[in-house]
Scaffold this motif. Structure first.
Motif, PDB file in Angstrom:
ATOM      1  N   GLN A  68      -5.512 -16.877  24.915  1.00 51.84           N
ATOM      2  CA  GLN A  68      -5.955 -15.818  25.817  1.00 51.84           C
ATOM      3  C   GLN A  68      -5.633 -16.145  27.276  1.00 51.84           C
ATOM      4  O   GLN A  68      -6.473 -16.004  28.167  1.00 51.84           O
ATOM      5  CB  GLN A  68      -7.451 -15.549  25.632  1.00 51.84           C
ATOM      6  CG  GLN A  68      -7.798 -15.078  24.223  1.00 51.84           C
ATOM      7  CD  GLN A  68      -9.278 -14.823  24.019  1.00 51.84           C
ATOM      8  OE1 GLN A  68     -10.114 -15.330  24.769  1.00 51.84           O
ATOM      9  NE2 GLN A  68      -9.620 -14.030  23.011  1.00 51.84           N
ATOM     10  N   ASP A  69      -4.408 -16.575  27.512  1.00 53.07           N
ATOM     11  CA  ASP A  69      -3.966 -16.849  28.876  1.00 53.07           C
ATOM     12  C   ASP A  69      -2.847 -15.875  29.241  1.00 53.07           C
ATOM     13  O   ASP A  69      -2.379 -15.095  28.390  1.00 53.07           O
ATOM     14  CB  ASP A  69      -3.503 -18.299  29.000  1.00 53.07           C
ATOM     15  CG  ASP A  69      -2.330 -18.630  28.077  1.00 53.07           C
ATOM     16  OD1 ASP A  69      -1.916 -17.750  27.300  1.00 53.07           O
ATOM     17  OD2 ASP A  69      -1.836 -19.769  28.132  1.00 53.07           O
ATOM     18  N   PRO A  70      -2.374 -15.854  30.507  1.00 49.46           N
ATOM     19  CA  PRO A  70      -1.334 -14.907  30.920  1.00 49.46           C
ATOM     20  C   PRO A  70      -0.053 -15.001  30.102  1.00 49.46           C
ATOM     21  O   PRO A  70       0.599 -13.990  29.827  1.00 49.46           O
ATOM     22  CB  PRO A  70      -1.088 -15.278  32.379  1.00 49.46           C
ATOM     23  CG  PRO A  70      -2.382 -15.858  32.843  1.00 49.46           C
ATOM     24  CD  PRO A  70      -2.920 -16.606  31.653  1.00 49.46           C
ATOM     25  N   LEU A  71       0.327 -16.216  29.700  1.00 51.16           N
ATOM     26  CA  LEU A  71       1.540 -16.390  28.906  1.00 51.16           C
ATOM     27  C   LEU A  71       1.422 -15.641  27.582  1.00 51.16           C
ATOM     28  O   LEU A  71       2.360 -14.965  27.137  1.00 51.16           O
ATOM     29  CB  LEU A  71       1.789 -17.878  28.672  1.00 51.16           C
ATOM     30  CG  LEU A  71       3.211 -18.297  28.288  1.00 51.16           C
ATOM     31  CD1 LEU A  71       4.153 -18.036  29.435  1.00 51.16           C
ATOM     32  CD2 LEU A  71       3.226 -19.771  27.932  1.00 51.16           C
ATOM     33  N   GLU A  72       0.274 -15.762  26.955  1.00 52.21           N
ATOM     34  CA  GLU A  72       0.036 -15.082  25.680  1.00 52.21           C
ATOM     35  C   GLU A  72       0.031 -13.571  25.848  1.00 52.21           C
ATOM     36  O   GLU A  72       0.551 -12.832  25.004  1.00 52.21           O
ATOM     37  CB  GLU A  72      -1.293 -15.558  25.115  1.00 52.21           C
ATOM     38  CG  GLU A  72      -1.602 -15.047  23.715  1.00 52.21           C
ATOM     39  CD  GLU A  72      -2.897 -15.637  23.210  1.00 52.21           C
ATOM     40  OE1 GLU A  72      -3.876 -14.877  23.060  1.00 52.21           O
ATOM     41  OE2 GLU A  72      -2.918 -16.867  22.984  1.00 52.21           O
ATOM     42  N   GLU A  81      -9.670 -13.726  14.760  1.00 57.02           N
ATOM     43  CA  GLU A  81      -8.356 -13.217  15.140  1.00 57.02           C
ATOM     44  C   GLU A  81      -7.372 -14.365  15.308  1.00 57.02           C
ATOM     45  O   GLU A  81      -7.707 -15.414  15.864  1.00 57.02           O
ATOM     46  CB  GLU A  81      -8.457 -12.429  16.453  1.00 57.02           C
ATOM     47  CG  GLU A  81      -7.176 -11.694  16.831  1.00 57.02           C
ATOM     48  CD  GLU A  81      -7.341 -10.864  18.095  1.00 57.02           C
ATOM     49  OE1 GLU A  81      -7.155 -11.431  19.186  1.00 57.02           O
ATOM     50  OE2 GLU A  81      -7.678  -9.668  17.982  1.00 57.02           O
ATOM     51  N   SER A  82      -6.185 -14.180  14.808  1.00 54.99           N
ATOM     52  CA  SER A  82      -5.123 -15.169  14.965  1.00 54.99           C
ATOM     53  C   SER A  82      -3.851 -14.462  15.415  1.00 54.99           C
ATOM     54  O   SER A  82      -3.770 -13.236  15.438  1.00 54.99           O
ATOM     55  CB  SER A  82      -4.877 -15.927  13.650  1.00 54.99           C
ATOM     56  OG  SER A  82      -4.438 -15.035  12.640  1.00 54.99           O
ATOM     57  N   LEU A  83      -2.867 -15.241  15.766  1.00 51.89           N
ATOM     58  CA  LEU A  83      -1.598 -14.718  16.263  1.00 51.89           C
ATOM     59  C   LEU A  83      -0.480 -15.031  15.277  1.00 51.89           C
ATOM     60  O   LEU A  83      -0.480 -16.078  14.639  1.00 51.89           O
ATOM     61  CB  LEU A  83      -1.260 -15.323  17.626  1.00 51.89           C
ATOM     62  CG  LEU A  83      -2.263 -15.067  18.754  1.00 51.89           C
ATOM     63  CD1 LEU A  83      -1.865 -15.854  19.988  1.00 51.89           C
ATOM     64  CD2 LEU A  83      -2.355 -13.587  19.071  1.00 51.89           C
ATOM     65  N   LEU A  97       4.624 -11.466  19.858  1.00 49.98           N
ATOM     66  CA  LEU A  97       3.459 -11.911  19.097  1.00 49.98           C
ATOM     67  C   LEU A  97       2.688 -10.685  18.618  1.00 49.98           C
ATOM     68  O   LEU A  97       2.731  -9.624  19.248  1.00 49.98           O
ATOM     69  CB  LEU A  97       2.522 -12.770  19.961  1.00 49.98           C
ATOM     70  CG  LEU A  97       2.950 -14.192  20.322  1.00 49.98           C
ATOM     71  CD1 LEU A  97       1.906 -14.819  21.227  1.00 49.98           C
ATOM     72  CD2 LEU A  97       3.179 -15.043  19.090  1.00 49.98           C
ATOM     73  N   SER A  98       1.996 -10.838  17.515  1.00 52.12           N
ATOM     74  CA  SER A  98       1.106  -9.781  17.037  1.00 52.12           C
ATOM     75  C   SER A  98      -0.233 -10.405  16.685  1.00 52.12           C
ATOM     76  O   SER A  98      -0.311 -11.583  16.309  1.00 52.12           O
ATOM     77  CB  SER A  98       1.699  -9.072  15.817  1.00 52.12           C
ATOM     78  OG  SER A  98       1.810  -9.968  14.719  1.00 52.12           O
ATOM     79  N   ARG A  99      -1.297  -9.606  16.809  1.00 54.77           N
ATOM     80  CA  ARG A  99      -2.644 -10.094  16.498  1.00 54.77           C
ATOM     81  C   ARG A  99      -3.033  -9.681  15.084  1.00 54.77           C
ATOM     82  O   ARG A  99      -2.794  -8.538  14.667  1.00 54.77           O
ATOM     83  CB  ARG A  99      -3.649  -9.530  17.504  1.00 54.77           C
ATOM     84  CG  ARG A  99      -3.507 -10.128  18.882  1.00 54.77           C
ATOM     85  CD  ARG A  99      -4.448  -9.486  19.875  1.00 54.77           C
ATOM     86  NE  ARG A  99      -4.042  -8.119  20.178  1.00 54.77           N
ATOM     87  CZ  ARG A  99      -4.582  -7.367  21.134  1.00 54.77           C
ATOM     88  NH1 ARG A  99      -5.573  -7.857  21.866  1.00 54.77           N
ATOM     89  NH2 ARG A  99      -4.161  -6.149  21.343  1.00 54.77           N
TER      90      ARG A  99
END
Length: 245
Positions: free
Chosen positions: A33-37, A56-58, A46-48
């Motif tokens: 949950q950072d800006p890069l993500e 929740e995973s990525l 990426l998808s959640r």
């Protein structure tokens, strides 16, 4: 008249994005949950996914896998270009009658921030290290060659004063600059600190742009001699006999 919303600017994906994708690809995909993500999610790389438990995973999407593959390919090309230029420099030192080594780990002394200890030991790993082929210890004339084929890597390296100080403790320090995809040198000579020499690859040849300042030396420290004794130098380069015809 209703204003048309501006198109979002494309995200400049770099090494950090590709590194994060690789980390998520080989892990359980826990979100940070950072800006890069956020940027990777917004770009569809990426998808959640939500498990039945509510966690929740990525997951790296197909587009993300393609970006990883492209980054690996670019890294491989850069590595191959770097290794080829390192080998070229080492062979040139050998042809000049010097004894050359590649990727040695050598102990060097650099300035310390501690008041009671002005110097500290560190490990230096120059791309090429060479000495004169002589039996007189004070005539060995040690030289370090650091090879760079990417401008970003060069600029990052030049900010590392401790690394450069370690090279200068070992001998003369030279930066060897490769070319970009358009055949242009990755930097100007004046971008490299004045205490270092500069060589560039021009038309397939190594050219000296600026000599490294000469410094008086009494020889090599005992620890460096021991490292050289344990390592295997580059075989003596032999000229192509066809060039004599």
């Amino acid at each position: 008249m209703e204003a048309v919303p501006a198109s979002p600017q494309p995200i400049p994906f770099g090494k950090a994005h590709a590194r994060r994708l690789r980390e998520i690809y080989r892990s359980a995909g826990w979100p940070m949950q950072d800006p890069l993500e956020i940027e990777l999610l917004a770009a569809g790389l990426l998808s959640r996914e939500r498990a039945r438990s509510g966690h929740e995973s990525l997951r790296v999407t197909d587009a993300g896998v393609q970006l990883i593959a492209n980054a690996l390919k670019a890294n491989r090309r850069a590595f191959d270009a770097h290794e080829a230029l390192v080998e070229r420099v080492a062979q040139e030192m050998s042809r000049a009658g010097r004894v050359a080594w590649r990727n040695l780990s050598l102990r060097a002394q650099v300035p310390s921030d501690e008041a009671d200890s002005p110097l500290r030991w560190c490990m230096a790993r120059p791309d090429v290290f060479s000495i004169r082929n002589t039996s007189v210890a004070t005539y060995v004339d040690p030289i370090v060659h650091e090879v760079k084929v990417r401008r970003a890597d060069l600029l990052s390296d030049l900010k590392n004063e401790a690394k450069r100080a370690a090279y200068l403790d070992l001998g003369e320090c030279w930066y060897v600059l490769g070319c970009d995809a358009r055949g242009r040198c990755i930097a100007e000579a004046d971008e490299v600190p004045a205490e270092c020499g500069v060589m560039v690859l021009e038309n397939g040849r190594l050219a000296v742009v600026r000599q490294a300042p000469r410094r008086a030396r009494n020889g090599l420290p005992f620890g460096v001699w021991m490292a050289l004794a344990k390592a295997t130098p580059l075989p003596v380069a032999e000229d192509d006999p066809q060039q004599m015809l």
